[in-house]
Design an enzyme around this catalytic site. Structure first.
Site, PDB file in Angstrom:
ATOM      1  N   ASP A  13      26.239  43.688  41.471  1.00 55.74           N
ATOM      2  CA  ASP A  13      25.898  44.895  42.233  1.00 55.74           C
ATOM      3  C   ASP A  13      25.547  44.603  43.685  1.00 55.74           C
ATOM      4  O   ASP A  13      24.712  45.271  44.290  1.00 55.74           O
ATOM      5  CB  ASP A  13      24.728  45.646  41.556  1.00 55.74           C
ATOM      6  N   LYS A  16      30.319  44.576  45.970  1.00 56.27           N
ATOM      7  CA  LYS A  16      31.673  44.004  45.955  1.00 56.27           C
ATOM      8  C   LYS A  16      32.731  45.085  46.115  1.00 56.27           C
ATOM      9  O   LYS A  16      33.705  44.912  46.841  1.00 56.27           O
ATOM     10  CB  LYS A  16      31.906  43.242  44.633  1.00 56.27           C
ATOM     11  N   GLY A  40      30.698  47.689  37.516  1.00 59.96           N
ATOM     12  CA  GLY A  40      30.616  49.038  38.075  1.00 59.96           C
ATOM     13  C   GLY A  40      30.710  48.903  39.571  1.00 59.96           C
ATOM     14  O   GLY A  40      29.765  48.464  40.206  1.00 59.96           O
ATOM     15  N   HIS A  41      31.877  49.202  40.132  1.00 58.07           N
ATOM     16  CA  HIS A  41      32.109  48.995  41.559  1.00 58.07           C
ATOM     17  C   HIS A  41      32.237  50.359  42.248  1.00 58.07           C
ATOM     18  O   HIS A  41      33.065  51.177  41.848  1.00 58.07           O
ATOM     19  CB  HIS A  41      33.370  48.142  41.776  1.00 58.07           C
ATOM     20  N   GLN A 224      30.623  41.053  38.384  1.00 60.38           N
ATOM     21  CA  GLN A 224      29.328  40.419  38.146  1.00 60.38           C
ATOM     22  C   GLN A 224      28.921  39.552  39.350  1.00 60.38           C
ATOM     23  O   GLN A 224      29.376  39.799  40.448  1.00 60.38           O
ATOM     24  CB  GLN A 224      29.328  39.605  36.838  1.00 60.38           C
TER      25      GLN A 224
END
Ligand code: GDP
Ligand code: IMO
Ligand code: MG
Length: 430
Positions: A13, A16, A40-41, A224
């Site tokens: 988080d 990225k 989760g991007h 990650q």
């Protein structure tokens, strides 16, 4: 010409998604190489928010090839759902723009069930996973019993694979008090989803190598962060894949020589979701303030992220294990308004000063952070697009980070918006 690998250099988080989206303008191919829909991007383009978990962040730009490499674990039902959601947002996705490795391993419903059963039943073993079956799917991969994308094409193979998998899983499920796998139902589900996945299945290794030879620019998108890496992270409180830069090669089938610039994504402070050690964690008003200003809630699970000061010891370590060429420092604006800021510059353990995090769990737990205090700034940096827009104290903070982690800043991000980004060194031209 350099291909670029983007990796998270903390506990995930770091931003990225935003940086990959920004950089993808300069790339031809954007490839995911590990993890799955535990990622989760977040992308913000002209105020519109896109949240991607499995698809590469380049997917929103027309004319780019998005690749899901063999290192990824793929939940086919989630894939179809994410594609549908993006299409509803006007994003064009077809087998021309998206390619999935034939040898990528599938995440099945039984993996999610196992993940969640372990997390809920036995609090001693709790990792705080995303509950999406990531760990169990990777276990089956190295256990040589997984079902892979290519297996979907042949019913007889699929049935054999399911039988092989059930021997293992039914034994596990009995122990956990879960019903045995319903063979016919699983096969029916797989048969139904197969035609929606197979059009994207390709020999990714081959296409990647052809792209490389043709001089196309490849952007590898890590998920990650290095402190969640299965080897170099805070084990066992990690994810089940290698997430460091070297994985970009094995996770797509291209030689390590294809990797040019390694861009480490680094948040200007530290966050972590789930269990595990976090030496610079704040459990006070400053921590709350970081969480509120940074909107630190998980993209996938909605969980509140734990917050702490910037830990230079850990980032120096992750820059080393990934061979980071330069960092993208994100969320600097979240620090606006703090009177003073702290940076963790070392740990104290049993009266000795350490310059790295020891590997033993009991030692990690006993490490106390040594902080250096820096002056904050009252001005707003939000939306700054050049160094000249930054207050002196903010520049000093960034320079001190560079010094401590022994790595230069290549990009600086000052808001969630795509274009609120300061370019120092172009990773593709360096
Ligand atoms: P990822 O998993 O590394 O892609 O990061 P996430 O998307 O999970 O979390 C990063 C969050 O910070 C997202 O909500 C982004 O929109 C946001 N973000 C990214 N860069 C910046 C920045 O420079 N400033 C602020 N305030 N938010 C940012
Ligand atoms: P992005 O790509 C932050 C964490 C989980 C848990 C541990 C194991 O958005 O940075 P898993 O479901 O992978 O078995 O969970 O890893 N985790 C993440 N934390 N960002 C992520 O991805 C994460 N993916 C997994 O919270 O602690
Ligand atoms: Mg995320």
């Amino acid at each position: 010409m350099a291909n670029v690998v983007v990796v998270g250099a903390q506990w995930g988080d770091e931003g990225k998604g935003k940086i990959v989206d920004w950089l993808s303008e300069r790339a031809d191919v954007i490839a995911r190489f590990q993890g799955g829909h535990n990622a989760g991007h977040t992308l913000v383009i002209d105020g519109k928010v896109y949240k991607l978990s499995l698809l590469p962040s380049g997917i929103v730009r027309p004319g780019k090839l998005s690749v899901i490499g063999n290192g990824v674990v793929l939940d086919p039902w989630h894939l179809v759902e994410e594609i549908a959601k993006l299409r509803a947002d006007g994003v064009d996705i077809s087998p021309e723009s998206l390619m999935i490795a034939e040898n990528a391993v599938l995440i099945l419903p039984l993996h999610g069930e196992l993940d969640r059963a372990r997390e809920s039943q036995n609090s001693v073993a709790k990792i705080g996973t995303t509950g999406r079956g990531i760990g169990p799917a990777y276990e089956d991969k190295v256990g040589r019993r997984a079902i892979r994308v290519a297996d979907l094409a042949d019913e007889a193979t699929l049935a054999l694979r399911v039988d092989r998998l059930m021997v293992h899983h039914d034994a596990l499920r009995r122990g956990l008090g879960i019903e045995p796998v319903d063979r016919e139902a699983l096969l029916a589900q797989l048969r139904e989803i197969a035609p929606q996945v197979l059009p994207y299945a390709k020999p990714v290794w081959k296409v990647m190598n052809e792209m490389r030879k043709a001089g196309k620019r490849i952007l590898f998108e890590g998920a990650q962060g290095a402190l969640l890496d299965i080897d170099f992270g805070t084990y066992p409180y990690v994810t089940s894949s290698n997430v460091i830069a070297g994985q970009a090669a094995t996770g797509t089938g291209i030689g390590p020589g294809a990797i040019g610039f390694v861009l480490g994504i680094v948040k200007a402070y530290t966050t972590r979701v789930g269990e595990g050690p976090f030496p610079a964690e704040l459990q006070d008003a400053d921590g709350e303030r970081l969480g509120e200003r940074g909107r630190e809630f998980g993209t996938v699970t909605g969980r509140k992220r734990r917050c702490g000061w910037f830990d230079a010891v850990l980032v120096r370590q992750t820059c080393a294990t990934s061979g980071v060429s330069g960092i993208a420092l994100t969320k600097l604006d979240v620090l606006d308004g703090f009177e003073t800021l702290k940076i963790c510059v070392g740990y104290e353990l049993d009266g000795e000063r350490l310059d790295h995090l020891p590997i033993a769990a009991d030692q990690q737990a006993r490490c106390t952070p040594i902080f250096e205090e820096l002056e904050g700034w009252s001005e707003s940096t939000a939306g700054a697009r050049s160094w000249a827009d930054l207050p002196g104290a903010a520049v000093k903070y960034v320079r001190r980070i560079e010094e401590l982690i022994q790595c230069p800043v290549a990009l600086l991000s000052t808001s969630p918006e795509r274009d609120d980004t300061i370019l120092v060194t172009d990773p593709f031209e360096d």
